[in-house]
Write a protein that holds these residues in place. Sequence first.
Motif, PDB file in Angstrom:
ATOM      1  N   THR A 344       0.850  -1.194   0.000  1.00 15.26           N
ATOM      2  CA  THR A 344       0.000   0.000   0.000  1.00 15.26           C
ATOM      3  C   THR A 344       0.881   1.238   0.000  1.00 15.26           C
ATOM      4  N   ASN A 345       0.539   2.200  -0.838  1.00 12.26           N
ATOM      5  CA  ASN A 345       1.275   3.446  -0.900  1.00 12.26           C
ATOM      6  C   ASN A 345       0.849   4.331   0.264  1.00 12.26           C
ATOM      7  N   LEU A 346       1.813   4.909   0.975  1.00 13.01           N
ATOM      8  CA  LEU A 346       1.511   5.751   2.132  1.00 13.01           C
ATOM      9  C   LEU A 346       0.662   6.961   1.720  1.00 13.01           C
TER      10      LEU A 346
END
Length: 350
Positions: A344-346
Amino acid sequence: MFSVARTRLARSPPVRRRALASVSSSSINPNSVGPFQVFDRNAKRLQRDRAAARDGGTRSRTVDYVRDEIADRMIERFQDIKRKFNTVLDLGSGPGHFSKLLDPEMTQKATLLDSSEKLLNRDPDSDFEVEIERIHADEENLIRVIPRNSQEAIVSCLSLHWVNDLPGVLVQIKEALKPDGVFLGALFGGDTLFELRTSLQLAEVEREGGISPHVSPMTGATQTSWTSATADHTGFVIDSRDMSNLLGRAGFTLLTVDVDEVKVAYPSMWELMEDLQDMGESNAVVGRRHFIHRDTLAAASAIYKELHGQEDGSVPATFQVIYVIGWKPAPNQPKPLERGSAQTNLKDVL
């Protein structure tokens, strides 16, 4: 931060490597000073024995307030570990400040280990809720009395500030633990009794033209270093400011380090010094002066009150405490994922 009022009134050869730094590979001349001997351990043992014996232990119990408070904070951290232990080793236990707070839901048995036999046996077994075993031994030589890979949990409540080789003792603690065993400790930090230290130093410079060590060098929590003592006219100096790195170097994992303070108000510097003596916390630095001139002490008391005095006429004493938790590595312990393995991208979360 916790505050309490204390109202009791006056009264270079090459160095050979070895596995455990504090376990010598050869016999030691007791009259010599080794590379890690900053404190006179025999003098410290005698101080604590005498403190425990005064008035049948009454005076020693009167000054338990600092260690009892820290033990109470340690037991809160211990309860956060959702595990029941068969045994807990209380290293440098004294009379068992921490172990008295253990109950059968936490452990079946507590083993108290301390170098002061009188302090170790000061209080009866009836003060404890769990089974008690007492071992009279030096904390610096832990591995000689406690087998490797034998302990599920080791705790230490305000005793490690008097060991000569803290990294070596931490290694021994890790060796004594079973895989996935936990170490929970509390140590006095570098700002402990800074009011007393600065007052004594200023008074000695004013009255005697120099300073001597009167308070134990303390541990710090921000920078990596644990140097051997440097001997000069001011005595021995230790620099240790990074407990997390020391624990990591000893082989612990899943580290937690936090710092807190206990402030105690005293009528004057004299009551503070009297209580420190009854705690067994008198100066034990190798090469220490065995007396302080009366006029120097009087000047220090006046400086203490002038620099740090409070509106009610009392003077504060700060006890900075560093709490540490470390685990012995084990295959079944949680481990961080590899760098770059996140799914997951922050930016999507924020």
